[in-house]
Design an enzyme around this catalytic site. Structure first.
Site, short mmCIF file in Angstrom:
data_model
loop_
_atom_site.label_atom_id
_atom_site.label_comp_id
_atom_site.label_asym_id
_atom_site.label_seq_id
_atom_site.Cartn_x
_atom_site.Cartn_y
_atom_site.Cartn_z
N ASP A 225 1.01 -1.18 -0.12
CA ASP A 225 0.03 -0.17 -0.19
C ASP A 225 0.91 1.40 0.06
O ASP A 225 1.95 1.39 0.56
CB ASP A 225 -0.79 0.07 1.31
CG ASP A 225 -1.98 -1.10 1.13
OD1 ASP A 225 -2.50 -1.29 0.11
OD2 ASP A 225 -2.35 -1.73 2.33
N HIS A 226 0.17 2.37 -0.68
CA HIS A 226 0.96 3.56 -0.37
C HIS A 226 0.66 4.38 0.56
O HIS A 226 -0.48 4.38 0.99
CB HIS A 226 0.74 4.43 -1.81
CG HIS A 226 2.02 5.64 -2.10
ND1 HIS A 226 1.91 6.59 -1.27
CD2 HIS A 226 2.68 5.41 -2.91
CE1 HIS A 226 2.75 7.36 -1.89
NE2 HIS A 226 3.50 6.90 -3.02
N PRO A 227 1.76 4.85 1.36
CA PRO A 227 1.45 5.49 2.79
C PRO A 227 0.61 6.80 2.36
O PRO A 227 0.07 7.28 3.43
CB PRO A 227 2.59 5.95 3.16
CG PRO A 227 3.67 5.78 2.26
CD PRO A 227 3.25 4.89 1.12
N ARG A 280 -9.64 2.69 3.01
CA ARG A 280 -9.09 1.91 2.20
C ARG A 280 -9.78 0.46 1.98
O ARG A 280 -9.86 -0.14 0.87
CB ARG A 280 -7.51 1.70 2.58
CG ARG A 280 -6.49 1.27 1.77
CD ARG A 280 -5.22 1.00 2.24
NE ARG A 280 -4.50 2.01 2.62
CZ ARG A 280 -3.63 2.65 1.90
NH1 ARG A 280 -3.47 2.14 0.66
NH2 ARG A 280 -2.62 3.59 2.34
#
Lengths: 392, 392
Positions: A225-227, A280
């Site tokens: 996942d992208h922060p 998310r």
């Protein structure tokens, strides 16, 4: 080619240095790789062997010639000095101080050749409290902070498998040597160019570095996942995952359109990136409810057509059969007279006027010794003597 | 400096292109960054902000000047063409074909400036089946095979957090542009230099690539253990882990000596690397029984003194306080007139004669527009008109 006619004395071994001198050779330089007469570059004995030849060694040594020299003998060092005197650059990745101990201090090198460019790669830099420490890619990954950024959100700091710090340092050093050649061509002098495994990797820390410098806080590992962005990551299609990376609101809307999910545009939970970060998992569920219904190939075509960056997670055999990789000639084959065809990755740099090309297969140990010695003025009897005395 | 006096028109944005043009600027080039008058490089609005300024943007744009131009207007494009006509290189990271659509085909660029070097970074390459696809670092990590090599032995393929493919491509492109400048200096012509996110990362696959090409089999992910060497990895000291990397038998014996474990030299289970690979866990237990008794600092000093590569796993705040990192000036500070001190990572390339240095702080959006327009021959009234019409 950009470096045609430039002569490089190559004292490097293993990965970082040989990668650097190969980049110079790929750009046209005449690289003479110096190896010990007994065993040569340790990489010759590592990695997968085909027809008795290491393809790992081959992948960092195309376009070079090999000269064996026993540098513990005065005669061997004398030949090295003659080579240095008529070369444009020397590249080495010894520990700082080793070149001095070999009698090749900066002063001596300047005496031999005032215009010489010396490219050096070390673990931690040429001076400072850790300069003398033995170095290794894994240690550079740990001490540069890179490992602390790599890994799953719930896992430990993770090294990456490729020798990343070696390769970054090799590429920087090649840039520095070519820059120094350009400076000399424009009226400058010879000079020392150096970089290190740790410094190169630190310069690659990107927003992790700038955010830490600004806030004092370390980044969190976030796996796939992208922060800072959602949705982003791997999503399940019917036959495997696809990587999808909508980088901003505009691409997010393209994603919804390509998935026939435009009803989510009005959904408060996914209103903007901040809301999507909070939600998310529900968003992932909505997306996967659609992506699971069809194949990777279907979605990759559809999302790309809709302007959404996406792709499969390829393993290496797939990569080396991928039509784009083949179109870009990123797999090339050297025809070695003794060991047959040797395959390796190609040239990532494409120059329209002076393209990189395979001019020589990776050399046998000392395979060019005779030719290079003759070129230095040693006649057949002298070469025989050097060989008999174990100097070459 | 190597590139002093060379003029670069910089049409890049986000990471890969700006990193490339910054490397050129760090080597002395005069880089003019072209940005849209309304919002400029998207990075200006991303990452941690200090005094209203993005340190993320700052970290890729030091040593450059900023000129705003609305390239959708004929006047804006006209100014761009005037700049191109008097520059040495143009750098861009648009999708292939975008430059053509802007009226800047290769033919037009050659007409404007026959000696121009054009450096281009794309996702997949300038042609081939995927050339038109939208690209992104994460997708390049997936499609280059890199992700398949990164991760824990029992985990999924893992992206790495830093935008690795962007940075590798930026560094390659800088090497290509400097190489092309050198070729031109030696009597060559202008040319097209290009690289791509995927090709650059493929060239970094190292032994994973050569072994796969030789065997047809993909590498296995192995987390912090090395797939070919044991012992190797993280070992527990009393206060945290240390990374230890004995690369061969000789360094393994040094490790045993430094740990007072020389009795293991005769242990059949650990006779050679192959045996140690089979008995990785018992060997780890023997080593950790010793390392757990003392601190990281103790062992790091002791092992380094004994010639064994080792080190702590540092997180980023530790890295930026590390004495070696500070000695190497890998944290530098730009003094921005409006936004105060801005910290960023330093120069990994050290050139003794012509060192990289901070000549300009990262620019405000359009902060140099007036100066550059005046230099192009626009008088005050003309500049005012351009501003009033929203062209700059």
């Amino acid at each position: 080619m950009p470096l045609t006619g430039y002569r490089i004395v190559d004292l490097t071994r293993i990965i970082s240095g040989p990668f650097c001198s190969m980049l110079l050779a790929d750009l046209g330089a005449e690289v003479v790789k110096i190896e010990s007469p007994t065993d040569g570059d340790p990489l010759r004995a590592q990695g997968a062997m085909v027809e008795g030849f290491s393809w790992y060694f081959a992948s960092y040594n195309r376009n070079k010639r090999s000269l064996t020299l026993d540098l513990r003998t005065p005669e061997g060092r004398g030949i090295l000095e003659r080579l240095i005197a008529r070369s444009d650059a020397l590249v080495e990745n010894y520990r700082p101080g080793v070149l001095d101990k070999m009698g090749l201090s900066e002063a001596r090198l300047r005496e031999l050749n005032p215009g010489l460019i010396v490219g050096s790669i070390s673990g931690f830099g040429r001076d400072g409290p850790y300069a003398e420490r033995p170095a290794f890619d894994f240690i550079a990954q740990a001490m540069s902070g890179f490992m602390s950024t790599n890994g799953a959100a719930d896992g430990p700091p993770l090294r990456t498998g490729i020798p990343l710090s070696d390769l970054i340092a090799g590429l920087y050093c090649a840039l520095g040597v070519v820059g120094a050649l350009l400076a000399r061509e424009r009226g400058g002098m010879g000079q020392q160019v150096s970089t290190s495994l740790v410094d190169g990797l630190v310069s690659f820390l990107s927003y992790m570095a700038s955010n830490t410098l600004a806030s004092g806080r370390p980044p969190e590992r976030s796996g796939n996942d992208h922060p800072l962005v959602a949705p982003y990551g791997l999503f399940a299609a019917s036959d495997g995952p696809i990587a999808i990376a909508p980088s901003n609101d505009s691409v997010y809307r393209k994603l919804l359109k390509a998935l026939d999910l435009t009803r989510l545009e009005a959904d408060e939970r996914f209103r903007d990136n901040a809301a999507r970060m909070r939600n998310r998992e529900p968003l992932r569920a909505e997306i996967e409810a659609v992506t699971r219904t069809r194949s990777q190939a279907h979605w990759i075509e559809r999302l790309n057509a809709g302007g959404v960056p996406c792709g499969p997670v390829l393993d290496l055999p797939d990569v080396f059969h991928d039509p784009q990789i083949l179109h870009q000639e990123m797999v090339i084959e050297a025809n070695h007279p003794a060991h047959g065809p040797v395959r390796m990755t190609g040239f990532p740099l494409k120059l329209s006027g002076t393209p990189c090309r395979l001019r020589r297969p990776p050399p046998d140990l000392g395979g060019d010794t005779d030719e290079i010695l003759a070129d230095l003025g040693f006649d057949a009897a002298q070469r025989e003597g050097l060989r008999a005395r174990g100097v070459v």
